[in-house]
Design a protein around this motif. Structure first.
Motif, mmCIF file in Angstrom:
data_model
loop_
_atom_site.group_PDB
_atom_site.id
_atom_site.type_symbol
_atom_site.label_atom_id
_atom_site.label_comp_id
_atom_site.label_asym_id
_atom_site.label_seq_id
_atom_site.Cartn_x
_atom_site.Cartn_y
_atom_site.Cartn_z
ATOM 1 N N ASN A 106 -0.617 -1.835 8.076
ATOM 2 C CA ASN A 106 -0.021 -3.059 7.545
ATOM 3 C C ASN A 106 -1.090 -4.126 7.251
ATOM 4 O OD1 ASN A 106 2.745 -2.466 7.392
ATOM 5 N ND2 ASN A 106 3.001 -2.779 9.579
ATOM 6 N N TRP A 107 -2.180 -3.682 6.644
ATOM 7 C CA TRP A 107 -3.269 -4.611 6.352
ATOM 8 C C TRP A 107 -3.031 -5.392 5.080
ATOM 9 C CZ3 TRP A 107 -7.043 -5.184 2.547
ATOM 10 C CH2 TRP A 107 -8.092 -6.058 2.889
ATOM 11 N N TYR A 154 -3.103 5.110 2.408
ATOM 12 C CA TYR A 154 -2.160 5.458 3.467
ATOM 13 C C TYR A 154 -2.559 4.784 4.778
ATOM 14 C CZ TYR A 154 1.048 8.337 6.183
ATOM 15 O OH TYR A 154 2.064 8.755 6.989
ATOM 16 N N ALA A 155 -3.864 4.766 5.067
ATOM 17 C CA ALA A 155 -4.328 4.120 6.294
ATOM 18 C C ALA A 155 -4.028 2.624 6.270
ATOM 19 C CB ALA A 155 -5.833 4.354 6.467
ATOM 20 N N TRP A 165 0.811 -1.216 0.000
ATOM 21 C CA TRP A 165 0.000 0.000 0.000
ATOM 22 C C TRP A 165 0.845 1.266 0.000
ATOM 23 C CZ3 TRP A 165 -4.514 -0.937 -1.648
ATOM 24 C CH2 TRP A 165 -5.216 -2.100 -1.271
ATOM 25 N N ARG A 166 2.002 1.238 0.678
ATOM 26 C CA ARG A 166 2.841 2.436 0.702
ATOM 27 C C ARG A 166 3.280 2.811 -0.715
ATOM 28 N NH1 ARG A 166 4.680 3.826 5.900
ATOM 29 N NH2 ARG A 166 4.323 2.199 7.444
ATOM 30 N N GLN A 167 3.784 1.822 -1.452
ATOM 31 C CA GLN A 167 4.217 2.106 -2.818
ATOM 32 C C GLN A 167 3.050 2.504 -3.713
ATOM 33 O OE1 GLN A 167 5.139 -0.413 -0.961
ATOM 34 N NE2 GLN A 167 7.307 -0.953 -1.237
ATOM 35 N N LEU A 168 1.909 1.838 -3.542
ATOM 36 C CA LEU A 168 0.740 2.178 -4.360
ATOM 37 C C LEU A 168 0.220 3.585 -4.040
ATOM 38 C CD1 LEU A 168 -1.225 -1.198 -4.282
ATOM 39 C CD2 LEU A 168 0.013 -0.199 -6.223
ATOM 40 N N SER A 169 0.378 4.016 -2.804
ATOM 41 C CA SER A 169 -0.110 5.349 -2.434
ATOM 42 C C SER A 169 0.660 6.449 -3.152
ATOM 43 C CB SER A 169 -0.021 5.547 -0.924
ATOM 44 O OG SER A 169 1.331 5.644 -0.501
ATOM 45 N N MET A 170 1.860 6.142 -3.675
ATOM 46 C CA MET A 170 2.606 7.136 -4.452
ATOM 47 C C MET A 170 1.802 7.588 -5.665
ATOM 48 S SD MET A 170 6.600 5.914 -4.477
ATOM 49 C CE MET A 170 6.246 4.422 -5.412
#
Length: 330
Positions: A329-330, A323-324, A275-280
């Motif tokens: 870490n879901w 981001y959430a 999710w962190r990378q996708l949130s970019m």
């Protein structure tokens, strides 16, 4: 039938006086004390700029980024910090309007402000602003922590200096407004003792500079060719320079966010998707969409830009969800 003789001048005057004495007298009631007090309170509230309070929601930024938002202690402390920061901002608005009352009365729009219009007397605005400025840091030291009190005091000093002189200094005015946003984003983490990531500070700081300089650029574009301006300093800036600033700030904000997302990609096998990378993707789309309004010269208040554009609001919600999920870490 005999006609009544017309009254002479003296008789007419006496009869008119008698009729006026017999007629019921109408007295204009004196203004009620309660109505004056209510008008004063409404004026003070309007001067405190309630529409600007939404900016203070940034106090939850650092705890949310650290995943430490939804606890009773965190919510209580953040609600208190939000209130105290709002009081500090209101103090600055009151003192600023009291100081600029004479100049505002000559302005076609600002003359309607409560202090300039006489709804709030200048001494009252000074007094209420001074009380709030003294009370907020004192309560912060007592109820939160001395560090938060020091940060609020620094914010007040910086903003009052801005009102007095710094808003007339090139570049410094942009830095002061940007720092105000950064302080809002920092203070929640400081109140809860959360270490502030360098990437968080870089992204937040340059993201704020992007929106501030985009707003200044839009004001300069809209005032081009007109005889007056709401900000005297805008005549010292060129639109080319302001465009350079918001483009530079946007690039650094994107770079800082991407470095954060790639460096802290989450615990391996702990989340369903990265999710962190996708949130970019959502973050960059949001910057690009906001830049459309900056380029057109229509980027006013950041909250207005986001709320008026459905596509940008949707992108912001998607980014917030990603981001959430990344933080959880879901």
């Amino acid at each position: 039938m005999t006609e009544t003789a017309p009254l002479t001048g003296g008789a007419r005057t006496r009869e008119t006086a008698l009729l006026e004495q017999r007629a019921p007298q109408r007295h204009t009631p004196p203004p009620r004390k309660g109505s004056f007090l209510g008008s004063l309170l409404r004026g003070l509230l309007k001067t405190a700029r309630p529409k600007q309070w939404v900016k203070n929601v940034l106090v939850v930024a650092a705890p949310a980024a650290a995943g430490q938002l939804f606890t009773r202690h965190a919510l209580t402390q953040l609600a208190l910090v939000f209130t105290l920061f709002t009081a500090c901002a209101a103090a600055v608005y009151l003192i600023n309007d009291a100081r600029d009352a004479e100049a505002d009365r000559a302005h076609p729009t600002k003359r309607h402000r409560p202090v300039a219009a006489g709804q709030v007397p200048v001494p009252v605005a000074h007094a209420v602003g001074g009380v709030l400025a003294a009370l907020a840091p004192a309560l912060a030291a007592w109820l939160v922590s001395p560090v938060v009190a020091a940060l609020l005091t620094a914010y007040l000093g910086m903003q009052l200096a801005y009102c007095l002189s710094l808003k007339h200094v090139l570049v410094v005015d942009l830095v002061v407004v940007t720092t105000g946003f950064l302080m809002r984003a920092m203070i929640g983490g400081v109140a809860l003792g959360i270490p502030l990531s360098r990437w968080f500070l870089i992204t937040t700081g340059f993201g704020a500079l992007f929106m501030v300089s985009a707003k200044r650029y839009s004001e300069a574009v809209q005032m081009a060719g007109k005889g007056g301006t709401t900000r005297a300093l805008l005549t010292e800036y060129t639109t080319g320079y302001l465009r350079f600033v918001w483009q530079l700030a946007a690039g650094v904000a994107v770079l800082g966010y991407c470095l954060w997302a790639l460096e802290e990609g989450g615990v391996p096998h702990a989340s369903v998707l990265p999710w962190r990378q996708l949130s970019m993707v959502a973050f960059i789309l949001a910057i690009l969409r906001y830049a459309v309004f900056a380029d057109r010269g229509t980027a006013g208040e950041p909250e207005d830009v986001v709320l008026r554009d459905r596509a940008l609001a949707l992108i912001a919600l998607v980014w917030l969800a990603m981001y959430a999920l990344a933080v959880a870490n879901w």
